[in-house]
Design a protein around this motif. Sequence first.
Motif, PDB file in Angstrom:
ATOM      1  N   GLY A  45      -5.270   2.646  -9.483  1.00 53.94           N
ATOM      2  CA  GLY A  45      -4.914   1.364  -9.507  1.00 53.94           C
ATOM      3  C   GLY A  45      -3.445   0.962  -8.976  1.00 53.94           C
ATOM      4  O   GLY A  45      -3.312   0.167  -8.290  1.00 53.94           O
ATOM      5  N   ALA A  54      -3.215   0.869  -5.232  1.00 58.07           N
ATOM      6  CA  ALA A  54      -3.922  -0.082  -4.620  1.00 58.07           C
ATOM      7  C   ALA A  54      -3.079  -1.228  -4.898  1.00 58.07           C
ATOM      8  O   ALA A  54      -2.997  -2.246  -4.024  1.00 58.07           O
ATOM      9  CB  ALA A  54      -5.294  -0.287  -5.277  1.00 58.07           C
ATOM     10  N   ARG A  55      -2.508  -1.502  -6.181  1.00 51.71           N
ATOM     11  CA  ARG A  55      -1.699  -2.785  -6.322  1.00 51.71           C
ATOM     12  C   ARG A  55      -0.763  -2.919  -5.598  1.00 51.71           C
ATOM     13  O   ARG A  55      -0.122  -3.909  -4.967  1.00 51.71           O
ATOM     14  CB  ARG A  55      -1.455  -2.909  -7.726  1.00 51.71           C
ATOM     15  CG  ARG A  55      -0.818  -4.255  -8.304  1.00 51.71           C
ATOM     16  CD  ARG A  55      -1.779  -5.315  -8.045  1.00 51.71           C
ATOM     17  NE  ARG A  55      -0.974  -6.431  -7.133  1.00 51.71           N
ATOM     18  CZ  ARG A  55      -1.659  -7.382  -6.948  1.00 51.71           C
ATOM     19  NH1 ARG A  55      -3.022  -7.759  -7.048  1.00 51.71           N
ATOM     20  NH2 ARG A  55      -1.130  -8.277  -6.125  1.00 51.71           N
ATOM     21  N   ALA A  67     -10.095  -0.924  -5.882  1.00 48.76           N
ATOM     22  CA  ALA A  67      -8.967  -0.013  -5.777  1.00 48.76           C
ATOM     23  C   ALA A  67      -9.258   0.917  -4.509  1.00 48.76           C
ATOM     24  O   ALA A  67      -8.209   0.475  -3.442  1.00 48.76           O
ATOM     25  CB  ALA A  67      -8.269   0.574  -6.928  1.00 48.76           C
ATOM     26  N   ARG A 100      -9.309  -1.411  -1.401  1.00 49.93           N
ATOM     27  CA  ARG A 100      -7.985  -1.966  -0.973  1.00 49.93           C
ATOM     28  C   ARG A 100      -6.924  -0.767  -0.331  1.00 49.93           C
ATOM     29  O   ARG A 100      -6.529  -1.111   1.023  1.00 49.93           O
ATOM     30  CB  ARG A 100      -7.144  -2.434  -2.124  1.00 49.93           C
ATOM     31  CG  ARG A 100      -5.601  -2.719  -1.939  1.00 49.93           C
ATOM     32  CD  ARG A 100      -5.745  -3.560  -0.518  1.00 49.93           C
ATOM     33  NE  ARG A 100      -5.611  -4.860  -1.054  1.00 49.93           N
ATOM     34  CZ  ARG A 100      -6.093  -5.740  -0.347  1.00 49.93           C
ATOM     35  NH1 ARG A 100      -6.491  -5.464   1.015  1.00 49.93           N
ATOM     36  NH2 ARG A 100      -6.390  -6.885  -0.706  1.00 49.93           N
ATOM     37  N   TYR A 151      -5.781  -3.878  -9.920  1.00 51.43           N
ATOM     38  CA  TYR A 151      -6.263  -2.583  -9.295  1.00 51.43           C
ATOM     39  C   TYR A 151      -6.426  -3.175  -7.790  1.00 51.43           C
ATOM     40  O   TYR A 151      -7.262  -2.424  -6.876  1.00 51.43           O
ATOM     41  CB  TYR A 151      -7.694  -2.156  -9.765  1.00 51.43           C
ATOM     42  CG  TYR A 151      -7.251  -1.362 -11.072  1.00 51.43           C
ATOM     43  CD1 TYR A 151      -7.203  -0.182 -10.887  1.00 51.43           C
ATOM     44  CD2 TYR A 151      -7.139  -2.147 -12.359  1.00 51.43           C
ATOM     45  CE1 TYR A 151      -7.140   0.575 -12.364  1.00 51.43           C
ATOM     46  CE2 TYR A 151      -6.715  -1.409 -13.372  1.00 51.43           C
ATOM     47  CZ  TYR A 151      -6.802  -0.190 -13.498  1.00 51.43           C
ATOM     48  OH  TYR A 151      -6.752   0.664 -14.484  1.00 51.43           O
ATOM     49  N   GLY A 152      -5.724  -4.313  -7.191  1.00 49.81           N
ATOM     50  CA  GLY A 152      -5.594  -4.355  -5.857  1.00 49.81           C
ATOM     51  C   GLY A 152      -6.342  -5.726  -5.498  1.00 49.81           C
ATOM     52  O   GLY A 152      -6.266  -6.188  -4.180  1.00 49.81           O
TER      53      GLY A 152
END
Length: 377
Positions: free
Chosen positions: A38, A41-42, A280, A283, A311-312
Amino acid sequence: MSVTDELGYAGPVEHVLEGKPSVHDIVELYRMPLWLLGSLARAVTDAITGRRVGYVVNMILNYTNICVVNCRFCAFRRQPGAPDAYRLDASQAITSVVEHWEKYHIRQVLFQGGVDPSTPLEYFEEVFRGIKSRTRGEVAIHGLSAVEIDWYSKLNRISVKELVSRLAEAGLDSVPGAGAEILSPRVRSIISPLKTTAERWLEVMDEIMKLGLPVSTTMMYGHMETLWERAEHLLALLRLQRRRGLIMAFIAWNFEPGNTELQDTVPYPAGGTELLRNVAVARLVFRHEIPWIQAGWLTAGTRLGQVSLDYGANDWGGTLYGEKVLPAAGVPLPLLVRRSIERVIGSAGYEPYERDNWYYPVETTPRIAVSTGGVAG
């Protein structure tokens, strides 16, 4: 040494972030600790669109529940002649959209149903032209699916190119990603043996984009698929985007077993962590190449949808007035309007903004805007 080095994931992460993922790399991402997946991805999403999260005011028009494809995961479909089978006539369909436009100022109609052999091509042309005329062109038509387009081209004995060209001339603006489920021959032979094949789905989507229409893409997970097949699915979509560049967004949702033929085999829906993993991983695999990843609130609920932003995900999707498919599977849907969606996004720590069908902020929208696969807005 980085955390990914220490945990043994440095290779797969490096390959994915360089835009060179293999199926094996993607499977390894699915196996990463969720907190690490996560955070990566973020960070990627922050570099693409920052903390802004879009949403669209839209409705779903399920113009028919008649379908001869008989997918085992669908609770909505009905056979021709069934007591509760229906197809809205053209005037009913147009009126429904106009009423939602006048009452809620919708900017998009998601126009989908089933494969009904008795529905003529002229029906869609009449409806699309009527919607455009009666809403002064203000409502975008995000309509049908690769499956519907494939079947109707065969039923009308014309090419996909001719069919889509006629629909676009009548007002079709873009095509949803429905019907993909999992792009695996093995899985499709189990859950939807009569449906357009995985290879054909990709071919039809390629043809649609070749004609200049943008599309969205999807994945339905949590039934008969393996992690390897999920990874193959994502990689197939990435390759498709690299050929055509007109995939606007990716949406993942879990299979809902209620009232379906598949519920005896898969009695429970996938849990929330599976949604977060899929958001995630998508992404990281797609990076900026498919810029918009939708939150998974539709089947998982608004609270988990909020978490998926961490998580994206960077798009909330729509208000979805009129949705009938998920309620048929026993999934209650909240009524979300502009202010409610903005509160939900804002309370999760993100900045909401209203967008249009093409993912542009509405305040800066050109009247005819087409995504080219880059970051819009």
